[in-house]
Design a protein around this motif. Structure first.
Motif, PDB file in Angstrom:
ATOM      1  N   GLN A 221       8.648  -5.633  -1.931  1.00  0.00           N
ATOM      2  CA  GLN A 221       7.713  -5.294  -2.999  1.00  0.00           C
ATOM      3  C   GLN A 221       6.282  -5.106  -2.512  1.00  0.00           C
ATOM      4  O   GLN A 221       5.417  -4.757  -3.305  1.00  0.00           O
ATOM      5  CB  GLN A 221       7.718  -6.381  -4.076  1.00  0.00           C
ATOM      6  N   LEU A 222       6.007  -5.333  -1.229  1.00  0.00           N
ATOM      7  CA  LEU A 222       4.650  -5.154  -0.745  1.00  0.00           C
ATOM      8  C   LEU A 222       4.273  -3.676  -0.754  1.00  0.00           C
ATOM      9  O   LEU A 222       5.134  -2.794  -0.638  1.00  0.00           O
ATOM     10  CB  LEU A 222       4.512  -5.723   0.671  1.00  0.00           C
ATOM     11  N   PRO A 223       2.966  -3.359  -0.885  1.00  0.00           N
ATOM     12  CA  PRO A 223       2.546  -1.961  -0.939  1.00  0.00           C
ATOM     13  C   PRO A 223       2.937  -1.161   0.297  1.00  0.00           C
ATOM     14  O   PRO A 223       3.181   0.033   0.217  1.00  0.00           O
ATOM     15  CB  PRO A 223       1.019  -2.063  -1.069  1.00  0.00           C
ATOM     16  N   SER A 224       2.976  -1.829   1.473  1.00  0.00           N
ATOM     17  CA  SER A 224       3.388  -1.144   2.696  1.00  0.00           C
ATOM     18  C   SER A 224       4.607  -1.855   3.281  1.00  0.00           C
ATOM     19  O   SER A 224       4.556  -3.046   3.574  1.00  0.00           O
ATOM     20  CB  SER A 224       2.251  -1.139   3.728  1.00  0.00           C
ATOM     21  N   HIS A 225       5.689  -1.104   3.435  1.00  0.00           N
ATOM     22  CA  HIS A 225       6.951  -1.716   3.884  1.00  0.00           C
ATOM     23  C   HIS A 225       7.852  -0.593   4.389  1.00  0.00           C
ATOM     24  O   HIS A 225       7.593   0.585   4.135  1.00  0.00           O
ATOM     25  CB  HIS A 225       7.610  -2.446   2.706  1.00  0.00           C
ATOM     26  N   TYR A 226       8.885  -0.932   5.130  1.00  0.00           N
ATOM     27  CA  TYR A 226       9.855   0.050   5.642  1.00  0.00           C
ATOM     28  C   TYR A 226       9.152   1.144   6.453  1.00  0.00           C
ATOM     29  O   TYR A 226       9.544   2.319   6.418  1.00  0.00           O
ATOM     30  CB  TYR A 226      10.646   0.702   4.488  1.00  0.00           C
ATOM     31  N   ALA A 227       8.088   0.779   7.174  1.00  0.00           N
ATOM     32  CA  ALA A 227       7.199   1.787   7.752  1.00  0.00           C
ATOM     33  C   ALA A 227       7.488   2.069   9.221  1.00  0.00           C
ATOM     34  O   ALA A 227       7.638   1.144  10.019  1.00  0.00           O
ATOM     35  CB  ALA A 227       5.748   1.327   7.607  1.00  0.00           C
ATOM     36  N   PRO A 228       7.544   3.360   9.602  1.00  0.00           N
ATOM     37  CA  PRO A 228       7.612   3.727  11.014  1.00  0.00           C
ATOM     38  C   PRO A 228       6.229   3.585  11.651  1.00  0.00           C
ATOM     39  O   PRO A 228       5.240   3.276  10.967  1.00  0.00           O
ATOM     40  CB  PRO A 228       8.041   5.198  10.968  1.00  0.00           C
ATOM     41  N   ARG A 229       6.146   3.822  12.967  1.00  0.00           N
ATOM     42  CA  ARG A 229       4.838   3.790  13.627  1.00  0.00           C
ATOM     43  C   ARG A 229       3.966   4.951  13.154  1.00  0.00           C
ATOM     44  O   ARG A 229       2.753   4.825  13.031  1.00  0.00           O
ATOM     45  CB  ARG A 229       4.997   3.836  15.143  1.00  0.00           C
TER      46      ARG A 229
END
Length: 329
Positions: A221-229
């Motif tokens: 649920q965080l605003p930034s997650h599942y993020a690539p480089r």
């Protein structure tokens, strides 16, 4: 035989179960993504999960069970909606949030009085959970906030020797995490995932809203997650190729997720990698994280993408891309 179907070592499941009983960490496959598992009732093991991932201790874990028959052991009360969802979708990619029973350590729940539970739909996961006999607390088997792993090799690349044992069950069939449904009051979706909103509404016989914010904290649920480089930029479908070409002309190494309707206009240039997404939401979801990893492997600095129509699994894909983009996209 399980070992014949998936070509796993005959004793691998029992070895993984022994590792869990000894307080170790086991990475194991589910139909969604690979999980980093610990005995849910061993607080030291659970705290090690948080340490290995670099995950905030207030961010709850999902407890994985071998079957719906275990649900009453882990919650204070099983409402009718939970029975209906479990009967229809378990084993499967849906997680239920309910009031925790006393046996559930607060370390698992992020100090909340609720617990998230599911039964995964993967033969290796179910074999492990049956052999272990208890609940296994397991977030995705990666560093916190990064792209989730859908193969055992992704786990090894990301976590290395911090995992005591990796149980290889091949590639994950769904590819995005489970749908999380809050059942502590009126049913609501806290995270879109592998079971669609439409299917849940059909089973429950009414509207199930998607809550962007909730007093119940859950994974993802965080605003930034599942993020690539690479930085992820989200635009309208018709703007994808134009923005990608603009960034490439400025010297950026650009990765492009092209909607299928614009595939005929796409081409790869120097410093640009183009992937045409499948026209099926199910195939798109299954491959989404591999697409993001592919761009990282090719040294892309920016990924330009559009979100699909948010129906069915498209809602989960949209959620993951928006969180991969974070507040910047």
């Amino acid at each position: 035989m399980l070992s014949d179907q998936l070509k796993i070592a005959p004793d691998s499941v029992e070895r993984a179960a022994r590792t869990l009983r000894a307080g170790g960490l086991v990475a194991f496959p589910t139909e969604t993504v690979y999980g980093l598992g610990a005995d849910a009732e061993n607080v030291d093991a659970v705290e090690r999960v948080f340490a290995v991932k670099g995950r905030p201790s207030t961010h709850p874990l999902i407890v994985h069970l071998s079957g719906a028959h275990q649900l009453p052991d882990w919650v204070e009360e099983v409402p009718d909606a939970a029975h209906r969802i479990a009967e229809r979708f378990w084993p499967g990619p849906v997680t239920l949030v309910l009031r925790r029973a006393r046996r559930v350590p607060l370390a698992v729940t992020g100090r909340l009085e609720t617990v998230a539970l599911r039964v995964p739909d993967h033969p290796v996961a179910l074999a492990l959970l049956t052999a272990f006999g208890g609940g296994v607390a397991a977030p995705s088997a990666n560093r916190f906030g990064s792209v989730s792993p859908t193969t055992a090799s992704h786990v090894r690349e990301g976590l290395g020797s911090d995992v005591d044992y990796v149980l290889d069950g091949g590639s994950c069939a769904v590819g995005v995490e489970s749908t999380i449904v809050d059942l502590t009051g009126e049913p609501a979706i806290l995270r879109p995932g592998g079971v669609s909103r439409e299917d849940l509404e059909h089973v429950l016989g009414g509207s199930v809203p998607v809550r962007a914010k909730s007093s119940v904290r859950v994974p993802g649920q965080l605003p930034s997650h599942y993020a690539p480089r690479a930085r992820v930029l989200l635009v309208e479908p018709g703007q994808v190729l134009g923005l990608a070409e603009h960034l490439r002309a400025q010297g950026c190494r650009v990765g492009v997720l092209v909607p299928p309707e614009f595939a005929g206009d796409a081409g790869s240039g120097a410093g640009q990698r183009v992937i045409v997404v499948p026209d099926s939401h199910a195939r798109h979801a299954r491959q989404l994280y591999e697409f993001l990893r592919d761009f990282d492997r090719h040294g892309c600095e920016v990924i330009v993408a559009s979100v699909p129509v948010p129906d069915g699994l498209g809602l989960a894909i949209t959620d993951r891309l928006r969180r991969a983009a974070g507040p910047r996209g």
